[in-house]
Design a protein around this motif. Structure first.
Motif, short mmCIF file in Angstrom:
data_model
loop_
_atom_site.label_atom_id
_atom_site.label_comp_id
_atom_site.label_asym_id
_atom_site.label_seq_id
_atom_site.Cartn_x
_atom_site.Cartn_y
_atom_site.Cartn_z
N GLU A 8 26.73 36.60 37.70
CA GLU A 8 28.12 36.85 38.07
C GLU A 8 28.62 38.08 37.34
N ILE A 9 29.17 39.04 38.09
CA ILE A 9 29.69 40.24 37.43
C ILE A 9 31.20 40.38 37.56
N GLY A 10 31.79 39.67 38.50
CA GLY A 10 33.24 39.74 38.66
C GLY A 10 33.86 38.40 38.32
N HIS A 11 35.14 38.42 38.05
CA HIS A 11 35.82 37.17 37.74
C HIS A 11 37.21 37.18 38.37
N VAL A 12 37.66 36.00 38.76
CA VAL A 12 38.97 35.83 39.38
C VAL A 12 39.77 34.89 38.50
N PHE A 13 41.00 35.30 38.22
CA PHE A 13 41.91 34.43 37.48
C PHE A 13 42.99 33.99 38.46
N GLN A 14 43.06 32.72 38.76
CA GLN A 14 44.08 32.18 39.63
C GLN A 14 45.24 31.71 38.75
N LEU A 15 46.25 32.53 38.65
CA LEU A 15 47.35 32.28 37.73
C LEU A 15 48.45 31.41 38.34
N GLY A 16 48.42 31.28 39.64
CA GLY A 16 49.43 30.45 40.31
C GLY A 16 50.83 31.03 40.14
N ARG A 17 51.80 30.14 39.87
CA ARG A 17 53.19 30.58 39.74
C ARG A 17 53.71 30.48 38.31
N LYS A 18 52.85 30.13 37.38
CA LYS A 18 53.27 29.93 35.99
C LYS A 18 54.02 31.15 35.45
N TYR A 19 53.42 32.34 35.53
CA TYR A 19 54.05 33.54 34.99
C TYR A 19 55.11 34.09 35.94
N ALA A 20 54.91 33.92 37.23
CA ALA A 20 55.90 34.38 38.21
C ALA A 20 57.22 33.67 38.02
N ASP A 21 57.18 32.36 37.74
CA ASP A 21 58.42 31.61 37.49
C ASP A 21 59.14 32.15 36.26
N VAL A 35 60.99 33.85 47.97
CA VAL A 35 59.98 32.89 47.52
C VAL A 35 59.31 33.46 46.26
N THR A 36 58.88 32.56 45.41
CA THR A 36 58.16 32.96 44.20
C THR A 36 56.72 33.33 44.56
N VAL A 37 56.25 34.42 44.01
CA VAL A 37 54.89 34.87 44.32
C VAL A 37 53.85 34.00 43.64
N THR A 38 52.67 33.98 44.22
CA THR A 38 51.51 33.32 43.62
C THR A 38 50.65 34.44 43.05
N MET A 39 50.33 34.35 41.77
CA MET A 39 49.62 35.45 41.10
C MET A 39 48.14 35.15 40.93
N GLY A 40 47.40 36.22 40.88
CA GLY A 40 45.98 36.15 40.61
C GLY A 40 45.48 37.53 40.23
N SER A 41 44.32 37.61 39.67
CA SER A 41 43.74 38.91 39.36
C SER A 41 42.23 38.82 39.51
N TYR A 42 41.64 39.97 39.77
CA TYR A 42 40.20 40.07 39.94
C TYR A 42 39.73 41.23 39.08
N GLY A 43 38.64 41.07 38.38
CA GLY A 43 38.15 42.16 37.55
C GLY A 43 36.65 42.20 37.44
N ILE A 44 36.17 43.39 37.15
CA ILE A 44 34.76 43.59 36.86
C ILE A 44 34.71 44.34 35.53
N GLY A 45 34.13 43.74 34.52
CA GLY A 45 34.06 44.37 33.21
C GLY A 45 32.87 45.31 33.08
#
Length: 164
Positions: A8-21, A35-45
């Motif tokens: 696995e070289i990439g990773h996804v963080f499913q942040l949901g609405r915790k920080y958006a709220d 509506v409140t956004v649903t957040m996430g991020s994708y990265g390759i280190g």
């Protein structure tokens, strides 16, 4: 993201609405309502990318770096007990560096050629120059780490040959 061997070289963080709220991040939906956004991020280190490349390009003897990302352009290995090989190798290192190559020079005098060659394979610099048996005659051996092909050539032609 996965490579063929499953690394696995990439990773996804499913942040949901915790920080958006907390931040009050809202957008208008298709009906024009906030509506409140649903957040996430994708990265390759970078370290994951290098590990993936190392895994994909290595063989049973060690690394085989692609030329574009190899830590050095040329690995010069001096062997033998005579100063002739070491003097010739040092001169070639200077010429290669003057021509713009990044050079790793193995000038360990009390290490056997077999150990030096094993280390060269393990490190995986794509081009290895062996200065040893033919040094007295001004001959070196050019070793392509990927193919394993070894070619003898006059030391005077080395810099020009590698420039090609």
């Amino acid at each position: 993201m996965h490579l063929a061997r499953g690394m696995e070289i990439g990773h996804v963080f499913q942040l949901g609405r915790k920080y958006a709220d907390v931040l009050g991040l809202q957008v208008l939906d298709e009906n024009g309502k906030l509506v409140t956004v649903t957040m996430g991020s994708y990265g390759i280190g970078v370290t994951r990318i290098l590990a993936a490349i190392a895994e994909e390009t290595s063989d049973d003897k060690g690394l085989v770096w692609p030329r574009e990302i190899a830590p050095f352009d040329v690995h010069v290995v001096a062997t033998g007990r005579d100063d002739v090989a070491y003097d010739l190798a040092a001169g070639l290192v200077g010429q290669l560096e003057a021509a713009g190559s990044e050079v790793l020079y193995d000038d360990r005098p009390k290490v056997s050629p077999g150990v030096k060659f094993g280390d060269a394979e393990l490190l995986g610099v794509p081009t290895i120059v062996i200065v040893g048996r033919g040094a007295a005659d001004g001959v070196v051996e050019l070793w392509d780490r990927r193919s394993g092909e070894r070619t003898e050539l006059p030391a005077t032609e080395l810099v020009e040959r590698l420039a090609d």
